[in-house]
Design a protein around this motif. Structure first.
Motif, PDB file in Angstrom:
ATOM      1  N   PHE A   1       1.043   5.333  -1.293  1.00 30.04           N
ATOM      2  CA  PHE A   1       0.373   6.498  -1.854  1.00 30.04           C
ATOM      3  C   PHE A   1       1.297   7.101  -2.910  1.00 30.04           C
ATOM      4  O   PHE A   1       2.362   7.624  -2.587  1.00 30.04           O
TER       5      PHE A   1
ATOM      6  N   GLU B   1      -7.983   6.573  -6.333  1.00 24.02           N
ATOM      7  CA  GLU B   1      -7.164   7.244  -5.326  1.00 24.02           C
ATOM      8  C   GLU B   1      -7.252   6.517  -3.988  1.00 24.02           C
ATOM      9  O   GLU B   1      -8.127   5.677  -3.761  1.00 24.02           O
ATOM     10  N   GLY B   2      -6.360   6.880  -3.086  1.00 25.44           N
ATOM     11  CA  GLY B   2      -6.388   6.324  -1.757  1.00 25.44           C
ATOM     12  C   GLY B   2      -7.561   6.851  -0.953  1.00 25.44           C
ATOM     13  O   GLY B   2      -7.769   8.063  -0.873  1.00 25.44           O
TER      14      GLY B   2
ATOM     15  N   ARG C   1       0.858  -1.186   0.000  1.00 28.76           N
ATOM     16  CA  ARG C   1       0.000   0.000   0.000  1.00 28.76           C
ATOM     17  C   ARG C   1       0.893   1.235   0.000  1.00 28.76           C
ATOM     18  O   ARG C   1       1.477   1.612   1.013  1.00 28.76           O
TER      19      ARG C   1
ATOM     20  N   ASP D   1      -2.241   9.382  -4.852  1.00 32.98           N
ATOM     21  CA  ASP D   1      -2.354  10.283  -3.706  1.00 32.98           C
ATOM     22  C   ASP D   1      -3.120  11.533  -4.117  1.00 32.98           C
ATOM     23  O   ASP D   1      -2.550  12.489  -4.646  1.00 32.98           O
TER      24      ASP D   1
ATOM     25  N   VAL E   1      -1.993   3.224  -4.601  1.00 35.12           N
ATOM     26  CA  VAL E   1      -3.125   4.105  -4.910  1.00 35.12           C
ATOM     27  C   VAL E   1      -2.583   5.483  -5.230  1.00 35.12           C
ATOM     28  O   VAL E   1      -1.524   5.883  -4.726  1.00 35.12           O
TER      29      VAL E   1
END
Length: 351
Positions: free
Chosen positions: A200, A279-280, A198, A253, A251
């Motif tokens: 960003f 997106e996150g 995970r 940012d 993902v």
């Protein structure tokens, strides 16, 4: 039903937005950049004649644990005179006919699986009237309760939806089918660089990945963002583990101003990812009033850039990488369903 007014609906437009750039009544946003010339360039990417389906099975991810508002499709037969039409002889309606008929229907959330978000999906509280008071507004100044209507709105009855219905009188998903989405897809393979961690992805990291892979993005391109999330979803076989998935895969940012500015400057016509929101989410926290989905606000509300979510990109990404390519012809119209704010889609990439 489509709104066709020609009066500008705003006095102020959001800073950096495209409102009005494609016309006062525009409902296509940056899809307008996919010109015939851009489509010819996309067709030129077809060299092998191989096609890749980019949709998950529409009963994935499974259940409703990832989003309690959205439920998987339920199939059931149509009926005639109280008889369900599955394996039924057509002689029910036509004497001496030898046909055996199956006829079904589906109830589903339109944004449950592989999907497009329309511009009616996300708006914002914004002072478009310039009077110091924000109102609920969507792309190009279209208004909540006037153009995007739901239960209790006075214009709902005119849409023929019933008192508990909903209808996008403007900005609905059918616009993307009437002017069908077809152009050059450009793959950004985040998974190949970042695995399933995970992360960003901010502007600086995205630019490094584009440079490492020699990916060039031009105005009117449809960006394909491979994160590996859809592969993780498929491996869970319709029993998604939210604790795993909410912490899996890269993902974008949406809080990074430089990344948002790149989306603006690049001229991309759409962002399509294999994850749940592109997106996150939740986005990184910042003080003060702010969008919970900043990339959605930037793309759908300000720029008119459609977002595709939960696309199946693994096979295409692997083939493009193995063959030293990053581009394809992408054909991805949604359902031509008037009034809907989102739609399942079965995209096809051709190389």
């Amino acid at each position: 039903m489509t709104d066709t007014t020609t009066t500008r609906r705003w006095v102020r437009r959001p800073e950096g937005s495209t409102w009005g750039d494609f016309g006062a009544d525009d409902q296509l946003g940056r899809l307008n950049l996919i010109t015939p010339e851009r489509r010819r360039a996309a067709v030129a990417e077809v060299r092998e004649g191989l096609a890749f389906g980019l949709s998950l099975p529409l009963d994935y991810p499974g259940g409703a644990v990832l989003n309690p508002r959205r439920h998987p499709p339920t199939l059931r037969p149509t009926a005639l005179n109280g008889q369900p039409f599955m394996n039924q002889p057509l002689s029910l309606v036509a004497e001496r006919a030898t046909d055996v008929i199956c006829d079904d229907q589906v109830t589903m959330s339109l944004q449950y699986s592989t999907q497009w978000d329309s511009f009616a999906h996300v708006g914002s509280w914004f002072d478009a009237d310039g009077d110091g008071e924000p109102e609920k507004v969507y792309y190009n100044g279209y208004r909540a309760h006037e153009h995007i209507v739901g239960p209790g709105d006075r214009l709902l009855a005119a849409c023929g939806c019933g008192e508990d219905g909903s209808y996008a009188r403007a900005l609905g998903i059918a616009n993307f089918a009437e002017s069908p989405i077809q152009g050059r897809g450009v793959m950004v393979d985040l998974a190949a660089h970042l695995g399933r961690e995970r992360v960003f992805v901010d502007h600086a990291l995205l630019m490094r990945i584009l440079a490492d892979d020699g990916v060039v993005v031009e105005p009117g391109d449809l960006l394909l963002i491979h994160t590996g999330f859809a592969e993780a979803v498929l491996e869970m076989n319709r029993e998604p583990d939210p604790q795993v998935l909410h912490h899996a895969c890269p993902v974008l940012d949406g809080r990074d101003p430089a990344l948002l500015q790149w989306v603006t400057d690049s001229g991309v016509a759409a962002l399509c990812a294999d994850n749940y929101a592109v997106e996150g989410y939740p986005a990184r926290d910042v003080p003060g009033p702010r969008a919970a989905l900043p990339l959605h606000e930037h793309c759908l509300f300000k720029l008119g850039v459609p977002l595709g979510e939960l696309w199946w990109l693994g096979d295409l990404a692997a083939w493009l990488r193995a063959n030293g390519r990053s581009r394809c012809l992408l054909t991805a119209p949604p359902l031509r369903l008037p009034g809907a704010v989102g739609s399942p889609v079965t995209p096809v990439a051709t190389v």
